[in-house]
Design a protein around this motif. Structure first.
Motif, short mmCIF file in Angstrom:
data_model
loop_
_atom_site.label_atom_id
_atom_site.label_comp_id
_atom_site.label_asym_id
_atom_site.label_seq_id
_atom_site.Cartn_x
_atom_site.Cartn_y
_atom_site.Cartn_z
N PRO A 1 0.80 -1.21 0.03
CA PRO A 1 -0.01 -0.07 -0.04
C PRO A 1 0.76 1.35 -0.04
CG PRO A 1 -0.01 -1.05 2.14
CD PRO A 1 0.63 -2.04 1.15
N PRO A 2 0.41 2.43 -0.34
CA PRO A 2 -0.97 2.65 -1.03
C PRO A 2 -1.33 2.49 -2.30
CG PRO A 2 0.12 4.51 -0.92
CD PRO A 2 1.17 3.49 -0.58
N PHE A 3 -0.28 1.99 -3.23
CA PHE A 3 -0.53 1.81 -4.59
C PHE A 3 -1.51 0.96 -5.23
CE2 PHE A 3 4.29 2.46 -3.50
CZ PHE A 3 4.27 4.00 -3.89
N GLY A 4 -1.86 1.19 -6.37
CA GLY A 4 -3.18 0.63 -6.89
C GLY A 4 -3.24 -1.00 -6.84
N ILE A 5 -1.83 -1.69 -7.13
CA ILE A 5 -1.74 -3.17 -7.02
C ILE A 5 -2.36 -3.65 -5.65
CG2 ILE A 5 -0.24 -5.18 -7.31
CD1 ILE A 5 0.58 -3.75 -9.92
N PHE A 6 -2.04 -3.03 -4.67
CA PHE A 6 -2.19 -3.40 -3.51
C PHE A 6 -3.86 -3.71 -3.38
CE2 PHE A 6 -4.14 -1.89 0.74
CZ PHE A 6 -3.66 -3.03 1.40
N LEU A 7 -4.42 -2.62 -4.11
CA LEU A 7 -5.99 -2.54 -3.83
C LEU A 7 -6.56 -3.57 -4.87
CD1 LEU A 7 -6.61 1.44 -3.99
CD2 LEU A 7 -6.78 -0.10 -2.17
N THR A 8 -5.92 -3.68 -6.26
CA THR A 8 -6.71 -4.57 -6.98
C THR A 8 -6.37 -6.09 -6.47
OG1 THR A 8 -4.44 -4.80 -8.08
CG2 THR A 8 -6.19 -3.35 -9.23
N LYS A 9 -5.35 -6.40 -5.80
CA LYS A 9 -4.87 -7.82 -5.25
C LYS A 9 -5.85 -8.11 -4.08
CE LYS A 9 -0.02 -8.77 -6.31
NZ LYS A 9 1.18 -9.00 -5.86
N MET A 10 -6.17 -6.93 -3.31
CA MET A 10 -6.96 -7.16 -1.88
C MET A 10 -8.25 -7.27 -2.74
SD MET A 10 -5.64 -7.39 0.71
CE MET A 10 -4.28 -7.99 0.16
N GLN A 11 -8.73 -6.72 -3.70
CA GLN A 11 -10.07 -6.62 -4.04
C GLN A 11 -10.43 -8.08 -4.77
OE1 GLN A 11 -11.09 -3.52 -6.84
NE2 GLN A 11 -12.55 -3.12 -5.87
N ILE A 12 -9.50 -8.45 -5.53
CA ILE A 12 -9.48 -10.07 -6.00
C ILE A 12 -9.57 -10.93 -4.81
CG2 ILE A 12 -8.31 -11.58 -7.31
CD1 ILE A 12 -7.17 -9.43 -9.06
N LEU A 13 -8.72 -10.80 -3.96
CA LEU A 13 -8.82 -11.77 -2.82
C LEU A 13 -9.78 -11.67 -2.04
CD1 LEU A 13 -5.02 -11.80 -1.63
CD2 LEU A 13 -6.38 -13.50 -2.71
N SER A 14 -10.63 -10.69 -1.66
CA SER A 14 -11.70 -10.36 -1.11
C SER A 14 -12.90 -11.06 -1.81
CB SER A 14 -12.04 -8.87 -0.71
OG SER A 14 -12.17 -8.11 -1.76
N VAL A 15 -13.12 -10.85 -3.03
CA VAL A 15 -14.03 -11.58 -3.92
C VAL A 15 -13.74 -12.89 -3.62
CG1 VAL A 15 -14.98 -11.92 -6.28
CG2 VAL A 15 -14.47 -9.65 -5.71
N GLY A 16 -12.35 -13.62 -3.98
CA GLY A 16 -12.34 -15.07 -3.89
C GLY A 16 -12.44 -15.55 -2.63
N ILE A 17 -12.26 -14.75 -1.55
CA ILE A 17 -12.45 -15.70 -0.13
C ILE A 17 -14.07 -15.90 0.14
CG2 ILE A 17 -12.85 -13.42 1.38
CD1 ILE A 17 -9.90 -15.67 2.10
N GLN A 18 -15.09 -15.37 -0.43
CA GLN A 18 -16.39 -15.55 -0.26
C GLN A 18 -16.73 -16.74 -0.92
OE1 GLN A 18 -18.57 -12.11 -1.14
NE2 GLN A 18 -16.80 -10.69 -0.21
N ILE A 19 -16.22 -16.92 -2.16
CA ILE A 19 -16.61 -18.29 -2.94
C ILE A 19 -15.64 -19.33 -3.07
CG2 ILE A 19 -17.84 -18.51 -5.20
CD1 ILE A 19 -16.90 -15.56 -5.88
N TYR A 20 -14.27 -19.01 -3.14
CA TYR A 20 -13.21 -20.02 -3.02
C TYR A 20 -12.24 -19.80 -2.12
CZ TYR A 20 -15.21 -20.76 -7.59
OH TYR A 20 -15.90 -21.13 -8.82
N PRO A 21 -12.67 -19.81 -0.70
CA PRO A 21 -11.79 -19.58 0.36
C PRO A 21 -10.45 -20.18 0.16
CG PRO A 21 -13.58 -20.65 1.18
CD PRO A 21 -13.81 -20.41 -0.15
N VAL A 22 -10.32 -21.51 0.27
CA VAL A 22 -8.98 -22.07 0.14
C VAL A 22 -8.05 -21.53 -0.99
CG1 VAL A 22 -7.80 -24.49 0.05
CG2 VAL A 22 -10.10 -24.20 1.07
N SER A 23 -8.49 -21.46 -2.29
CA SER A 23 -7.85 -20.96 -3.23
C SER A 23 -7.34 -19.27 -2.73
CB SER A 23 -8.52 -20.76 -4.33
OG SER A 23 -9.24 -22.26 -4.97
N SER A 24 -8.18 -18.84 -2.13
CA SER A 24 -7.97 -17.41 -1.72
C SER A 24 -6.59 -17.40 -0.83
CB SER A 24 -8.93 -16.61 -1.47
OG SER A 24 -10.04 -16.59 -2.46
N ILE A 25 -6.73 -18.24 0.02
CA ILE A 25 -5.61 -18.36 1.17
C ILE A 25 -4.35 -18.73 0.56
CG2 ILE A 25 -5.01 -19.35 3.31
CD1 ILE A 25 -8.06 -19.17 4.10
N VAL A 26 -4.40 -19.57 -0.32
CA VAL A 26 -3.11 -20.23 -0.82
C VAL A 26 -2.54 -19.29 -1.74
CG1 VAL A 26 -2.41 -22.00 -2.57
CG2 VAL A 26 -4.16 -22.69 -0.93
#
Lengths: 483, 215
Positions: free
Chosen positions: A385-410
């Motif tokens: 943070p605070p650069f854009g890629i931090f936000l995009t990675k977090m956004q991708i993982l926050s979407v993923g954690i709801q549907i594919y939690p194991v994949s997101s944690i890995v």
């Protein structure tokens, strides 16, 4: 008209580079051409953002994501052209290359840019395939540019692996045509025609076709396990070409995969392509993180970083929803930051005459500006943070954690590992005592300006997205997100 | 063209790929590729006779020129120039190679690939053979150590895909076919140039001698 103008400009510049024997003219025309191409790309992007898909002729069609990718190629292309001039001048001064090589470089650079624009604007999947194949052919000689045995080996590996990959992609592409020509059609089949008729595809054929497309074009993107050419090609090609391979070609090929994904989703639902993209994405992130840790060459580290980020994008597109928006934004940031990293690492290469990490010590003292650019690029690309890629990675993982939690944690675990691996190399290269025979001081302002401008671009885009770009991105999400 | 003639031509394509797997001499491999391309050209001529489309005749003639004449001439010149009588060895020995060929052919004819090999009901006999030619071409590339053999394997894969698309009724418009052929022509030139460069740098076309890429 703008697309034709871009094509004509690049063809004329390539021809000028062949015919004219004065280096200054070749460099001047290349910069002018890249400037024109950027201007025309902005015009096309504005048209698409206000009026939707732009298709001036049957052979060309630019949708919102295509317009974004056009802008990326044009920006990175202009920065590459500007950077290449002083970079090659310094290599000529050192006796590494002569005028013939410089001329060859600018001819191939313009053809490479042309092929990428054609692939992005192609109205037909076959036309896009021909253009992608043309990128392989134009870059093979750029990878073997220094004519060393290792460079020849890397270029051969690149040529064979990508040719096979693209033939498989071609086969997959043809299978999609079963929806429009069950009895042998011979007309011009556009992307739109395929998309409209996608529902007529046999679901099993759609699945097989997408597997072939993903493996085929995924080879060109560098998704693991088809990534093997990438570290070799990136480490042997001139740094400026590394920028275009990573920042330009990767998004171009990604949008082709996404177009086929949309068709497949229309037939078999989104889960099939999602699972494939997530699997390839995680494998890419994991492999890149593990190998990056023990890399001995900083250009190879950048290649592994590209593989990791291609994996992050695959995850974003795979997770869907907000992940698609984040993946598109990630695609833009990644292209720009790879320019910063490759250009600043090119400055290190010019100063230290080595791409080995163990040979680079105390770079922060020797090249303070280039080193700062490289370190900032590292912080951005690894998602600090605070650069854009931090936000995009977090956004991708926050979407993923709801549907594919194991994949997101890995994925999160291996992203962290990639950060640690990269950081290890950064501390070794930029701190400590400099070698006695290396003089302190930056080379040429024009070697610093292109990465600096790209960095400013990322910082601005991290906090502010212009309305027209925002419109394009939202339109792209609505188009490529399965509903 | 009746189905038996088409089957015979496709069997030539398949047979040449088997031969390419087994031959140890580059000259034989080049001739086999020429014969394979001739069979593909004959299939394309068949399409012209069925449709009477003159553009298809033009494409078939171009294929004849590029794949049957030009490519073998390039390769033979290369063989003579560098005295490349023998192709590089294979990773697997002969019995294992034959076993893999049998397995791949069986897989291509299996029920698993019925959706693919049954795209066009009329050509249900021919499509599995074309698909197995594709798989065998891929295996040819993986199993051979010689750079020239690898080029021929890529071109052979391309021929197999062309055969598959014709029998599956997925032929492209003549303009696009022209673009694809132009691409292959350029690829051929670049690959041949690279083979010469490899020989100049490594003194051999055996790709296992290329081991300069270390991390």
């Amino acid at each position: 008209m703008e697309i034709l103008f871009i094509i004509a400009t690049l063809i004329v510049t390539a021809l000028i580079s062949i015919l004219i024997k004065r280096r200054g003219f070749i460099e001047f025309f290349s910069i002018i051409a890249s400037g024109i191409v950027l201007f025309e790309s902005i015009v096309v992007a504005f048209k698409v953002s206000t009026a939707g898909t732009y298709s001036p002729f049957i052979f060309f069609s630019v949708d919102s994501l295509g317009a974004i990718v056009m802008l990326i190629i044009a920006c990175v292309g202009l920065a590459t052209t500007i950077y290449s001039i002083p970079y090659l001048q310094q290599e000529t001064a050192k006796g590494i290359i002569g005028f013939t090589r410089v001329r060859q470089y600018f001819v191939l650079l313009n053809i490479f840019l042309l092929a990428m624009f054609l692939a992005t604007t192609a109205g037909s999947p076959i036309f896009a395939w021909i253009s992608i194949e043309a990128t392989t052919l134009s870059t093979a000689f750029l990878i073997s540019f220094y004519n060393k045995p290792s460079a020849i080996e890397a270029a051969w590996k690149y040529l064979i692996i990508n040719s096979i990959g693209l033939l498989l992609g071609f086969f997959g592409t043809l299978l999609y045509f079963t929806s429009v020509s069950p009895l042998g059609g011979d007309g011009f089949v556009s992307w739109q025609a395929l998309a409209i008729n996608a529902a007529h595809l046999d679901p099993l054929i759609a699945k097989i076709a997408f597997i072939f497309v993903l493996i085929g074009y995924g080879t060109k993107v560098g998704l693991a396990p088809m990534h093997t050419w990438k570290p070799d090609a990136y480490s042997k090609a001139p740094n400026s070409i590394g920028t275009l391979l990573s920042g330009g070609l990767l998004p171009v090929v990604f949008i082709i995969i996404l177009k086929f994904k949309a068709m497949t989703d229309a037939v078999v639902g989104p889960q099939f392509s999602q699972h494939l993209l997530i699997s390839f994405g995680i494998l890419s992130i994991a492999l890149a993180a593990l190998i990056m840790f023990n890399a001995k060459n900083y250009k190879r580290v950048l290649a592994y970083s590209s593989i990791e980020n291609a994996g992050v994008m695959a995850l974003g597109f795979g997770f869907g929803g907000l992940g698609v928006f984040a993946a598109i934004l990630h695609l833009i940031y990644h292209s720009f930051v790879k320019g910063v990293l490759f250009f600043s690492s090119g400055n290190l290469l010019l100063k230290y005459n080595s791409a080995k990490i163990s040979n680079i010590k105390g770079a922060l003292r020797v090249l303070p500006i280039s080193s700062t650019l490289f370190i900032t690029g590292f912080l951005i690309v690894t998602g600090v943070p605070p650069f854009g890629i931090f936000l995009t990675k977090m956004q991708i993982l926050s979407v993923g954690i709801q549907i594919y939690p194991v994949s997101s944690i890995v994925a999160l675990f291996f992203m962290t590992l990639a950060f640690i691996g990269f950081l290890k190399h950064i501390t070794s290269m930029f701190f400590g005592e400099k070698p006695h025979d290396i003089e302190i001081g930056e080379g040429n302002i024009w070697l610093i300006l292109p990465p600096m401008l790209l960095l400013i671009g990322i910082i601005i885009l991290s906090f502010y997205i212009p309305p027209f770009l925002s419109r394009l991105m939202h339109d792209a999400v609505s188009h490529y997100e399965y509903d | 063209m009746n189905i038996l003639t088409l089957q015979f031509l496709l069997e030539i394509v398949f047979g040449t790929i088997i031969f390419l797997q087994l031959t140890k001499k580059n000259f034989g491999a080049v001739l086999a590729y020429g014969l394979q391309s001739l069979a593909i050209t004959a299939i394309l001529f068949g399409s012209f006779f069925e449709t009477s489309n003159l553009f298809l005749l033009f494409i078939a003639l171009l294929v004849l020129f590029v794949k049957v004449i030009l490519a073998p001439v390039f390769f033979i010149k290369l063989i003579k120039k560098h005295e490349l009588t023998f192709s590089g060895s294979t990773y697997l020995n002969m019995p294992l190679t034959l076993l893999i060929i049998a397995i791949l052919t069986f897989v291509a004819h299996s029920q698993k690939f019925t959706p693919l090999t049954g795209i066009l009901h009329a050509d249900q006999v021919l499509l599995p053979l074309a698909f197995s030619s594709m798989l065998l071409s891929l295996f040819l590339l993986i199993n051979h150590k010689g750079a020239l053999s690898q080029i021929i394997a890529v071109l052979s894969l391309e021929n197999s895909i062309v055969a598959f698309t014709i029998f599956a009724g997925l032929e492209q418009s003549p303009t696009l076919q022209l673009g694809i052929l132009f691409n292959i022509f350029i690829w051929l030139i670049i690959a041949t140039v690279f083979v010469s460069i490899i020989y100049k740098h490594f003194g051999s076309l055996d790709i296992t001698t290329m081991n300069n890429l270390k991390d």
